[in-house]
Design an enzyme around this catalytic site. Sequence first.
Site, PDB file in Angstrom:
ATOM      1  N   ARG A 196       1.768  14.690  12.927  1.00 56.33           N
ATOM      2  CA  ARG A 196       2.229  14.460  11.563  1.00 56.33           C
ATOM      3  C   ARG A 196       2.308  15.733  10.702  1.00 56.33           C
ATOM      4  O   ARG A 196       1.615  15.858   9.694  1.00 56.33           O
ATOM      5  CB  ARG A 196       1.365  13.394  10.898  1.00 56.33           C
ATOM      6  N   PRO A 197       3.185  16.672  11.094  1.00 59.87           N
ATOM      7  CA  PRO A 197       3.354  17.880  10.270  1.00 59.87           C
ATOM      8  C   PRO A 197       4.007  17.561   8.923  1.00 59.87           C
ATOM      9  O   PRO A 197       4.512  16.452   8.728  1.00 59.87           O
ATOM     10  CB  PRO A 197       4.279  18.761  11.117  1.00 59.87           C
ATOM     11  N   VAL A 198       3.986  18.535   8.008  1.00 57.93           N
ATOM     12  CA  VAL A 198       4.616  18.325   6.691  1.00 57.93           C
ATOM     13  C   VAL A 198       5.728  19.345   6.455  1.00 57.93           C
ATOM     14  O   VAL A 198       6.104  19.629   5.322  1.00 57.93           O
ATOM     15  CB  VAL A 198       3.570  18.374   5.545  1.00 57.93           C
ATOM     16  N   ASP A 199       6.269  19.899   7.548  1.00 64.46           N
ATOM     17  CA  ASP A 199       7.301  20.928   7.421  1.00 64.46           C
ATOM     18  C   ASP A 199       8.517  20.458   6.628  1.00 64.46           C
ATOM     19  O   ASP A 199       9.092  21.224   5.837  1.00 64.46           O
ATOM     20  CB  ASP A 199       7.722  21.428   8.819  1.00 64.46           C
ATOM     21  N   LEU A 200       8.913  19.194   6.803  1.00 69.26           N
ATOM     22  CA  LEU A 200      10.121  18.715   6.106  1.00 69.26           C
ATOM     23  C   LEU A 200       9.867  18.616   4.599  1.00 69.26           C
ATOM     24  O   LEU A 200      10.770  18.858   3.787  1.00 69.26           O
ATOM     25  CB  LEU A 200      10.560  17.352   6.665  1.00 69.26           C
ATOM     26  N   ARG A 205      -8.781  -0.025   4.648  1.00 69.14           N
ATOM     27  CA  ARG A 205      -7.876   0.949   4.031  1.00 69.14           C
ATOM     28  C   ARG A 205      -6.557   0.292   3.653  1.00 69.14           C
ATOM     29  O   ARG A 205      -5.872   0.771   2.750  1.00 69.14           O
ATOM     30  CB  ARG A 205      -7.591   2.093   5.013  1.00 69.14           C
ATOM     31  N   ARG A 219      -3.981  10.971   4.123  1.00 68.01           N
ATOM     32  CA  ARG A 219      -2.833  11.876   4.104  1.00 68.01           C
ATOM     33  C   ARG A 219      -1.936  11.699   2.892  1.00 68.01           C
ATOM     34  O   ARG A 219      -1.320  12.652   2.428  1.00 68.01           O
ATOM     35  CB  ARG A 219      -1.984  11.662   5.349  1.00 68.01           C
ATOM     36  N   CYS A 257      -3.649  13.191  12.677  1.00 67.36           N
ATOM     37  CA  CYS A 257      -4.502  12.015  12.583  1.00 67.36           C
ATOM     38  C   CYS A 257      -4.407  11.263  13.904  1.00 67.36           C
ATOM     39  O   CYS A 257      -3.716  11.699  14.822  1.00 67.36           O
ATOM     40  CB  CYS A 257      -4.130  11.147  11.386  1.00 67.36           C
ATOM     41  N   ILE A 270       8.442   6.661  16.865  1.00 65.55           N
ATOM     42  CA  ILE A 270       8.155   7.396  15.619  1.00 65.55           C
ATOM     43  C   ILE A 270       6.936   8.311  15.764  1.00 65.55           C
ATOM     44  O   ILE A 270       6.981   9.474  15.385  1.00 65.55           O
ATOM     45  CB  ILE A 270       7.921   6.418  14.434  1.00 65.55           C
ATOM     46  N   ASP A 302       4.823   0.406  12.021  1.00 68.75           N
ATOM     47  CA  ASP A 302       3.584  -0.158  11.458  1.00 68.75           C
ATOM     48  C   ASP A 302       3.343  -1.608  11.894  1.00 68.75           C
ATOM     49  O   ASP A 302       2.302  -2.181  11.562  1.00 68.75           O
ATOM     50  CB  ASP A 302       3.607  -0.078   9.920  1.00 68.75           C
ATOM     51  N   LYS A 333       0.833  -1.215   0.000  1.00 71.69           N
ATOM     52  CA  LYS A 333       0.000   0.000   0.000  1.00 71.69           C
ATOM     53  C   LYS A 333       0.867   1.264   0.000  1.00 71.69           C
ATOM     54  O   LYS A 333       0.648   2.175  -0.787  1.00 71.69           O
ATOM     55  CB  LYS A 333      -0.899   0.014   1.251  1.00 71.69           C
ATOM     56  N   ASN A 334       1.859   1.302   0.908  1.00 70.21           N
ATOM     57  CA  ASN A 334       2.601   2.553   1.074  1.00 70.21           C
ATOM     58  C   ASN A 334       3.564   2.843  -0.063  1.00 70.21           C
ATOM     59  O   ASN A 334       4.081   3.948  -0.167  1.00 70.21           O
ATOM     60  CB  ASN A 334       3.311   2.567   2.429  1.00 70.21           C
TER      61      ASN A 334
END
Length: 423
Positions: A123-127, A400, A94, A118, A330, A308, A22-23
């Site tokens: 879970r920021p997206v700054d990077l 999912r 996401r 979530c 994590i 996971d 999936k990922n």
Amino acid sequence: MDKLTLKASGPLSGKIPIAGAKNSALKLMAAAILTDQEVVLNNLPNLADTRFMARLLDSLGIETYWPASSSTLRMRSAELTSTIAPYDLVRKMRATFNVLGPLLARVGHATVSVPGGCAIGARPVDLHLKAFEAMGADIVIEEGYVKAAALRGLHGADITFPFPSVGATEHAMMGAVLARGHTRLQNAACEPEIADIANFLNSLGAKITGAGTSCIEIEGVSSLGGGEYATMGDRIEAGTFMIAVAATGGDVTFAGANLGHLDALAAALRDAGVKVEGVEGGVRVSRSGSGLKPVDIDTRPYPGFPTDLQAQFMALMTIADGVSTIRENIFENRFLHAPELNRLGANISIRGSEAIVHGVGRLKGAPVMATDLRASVSLVIAGLVAEGQTTINRVYHLDRGFENLEAKLNACGAQIERSADSD
Ligand code: EPZ
């Protein structure tokens, strides 16, 4: 909303086919935006999440052809009719945020909703955004949207991540493929899915080396061609079923699983007294008779123990002969399954990022609630060994990320039934 009802199964035995990852699949689909030629993705898992990504691609004007229950998606982004990924599509999943980089690299601008937190963490997206800024993008965040523009195209950059983020590494790599000049990503994440995405992009004409290591080099090219590619096997699905067999006992072979991607789990299972071996085309797991030894785990970026698989391993440790410690490094909120496992008779206490699991002789069935994808499947593992009947509500979380979960386990002797929840 569906629910699952499980009865304790005896030892599982047989063969389980492992689906595409999936990922990886979600990012391969996003990466295909980078080319205007036809792309055929094989071994694509049929999941709520991948179907959802296909809907987003449709909304951007990408032609997709993916018959129901097929594992082959054909897509062509000859002409994009939109560069906007709206809140409703990004909020629900996401990974849709990852269309930002390919859109920016291909047409020079994109507007994508900020994903928000979530269940498992902020879970920021700054990077991700810093990487695109280093490649020359102007980025503003307005009204909940990231508006990114690089009207003269992206350029290569030297980027060192402060933390090896999987998503930011994949995203920056996709953007750099069509950037002018050379990009070097340092302290990059090393997950096998990153190498899979790089192999796919290279098969279309990209020039990426080092993917799967902490230093990735990308020489930008002016365009990509088309091609056909098969998604790698899902190491998390395989690992989940391996843990299930460790819990129930039995002997199951996982076709399409790659033991080389599961070293940390295999070591932990062996320490617990489970036999794990690589076989032609897959992995075989068996356990008979003797009890399970407690094993401490610490989640880490690859090749460490995967976050996971943390919930599933915790479910296993609830029935081990002794006390184990599970540290989650994590995500800050990834123990939502612990209180649900305790409802089944487990003895887990949480101290910050540490869970102390006192093994109990037996779990007992009860109604429980799925909270996120991997937490849900940890309840399935517990339900397989709990005395009596376990009912898991809100199983849309499971759908999912797991294709035909109950059919695969039932074929090996599990007793799992799906029904519509009347509540
Ligand atoms: C990917 O998430 C996976 N999702 C996750 O799987 C997986 O748990 C995770 O990698 C770690 O292996 C997909 O591939 C779709 P990260 P991702 O960026 O990319 C922080 C599942 O169940 N961070 O490596 O979001 C972040 O908050 C899912 O299939 C920042 O601070 O993971 C987290 O604490 C769940 N800023 C840590 O890094 C950023 O810009 C790791 O996140 C990005 C991340």
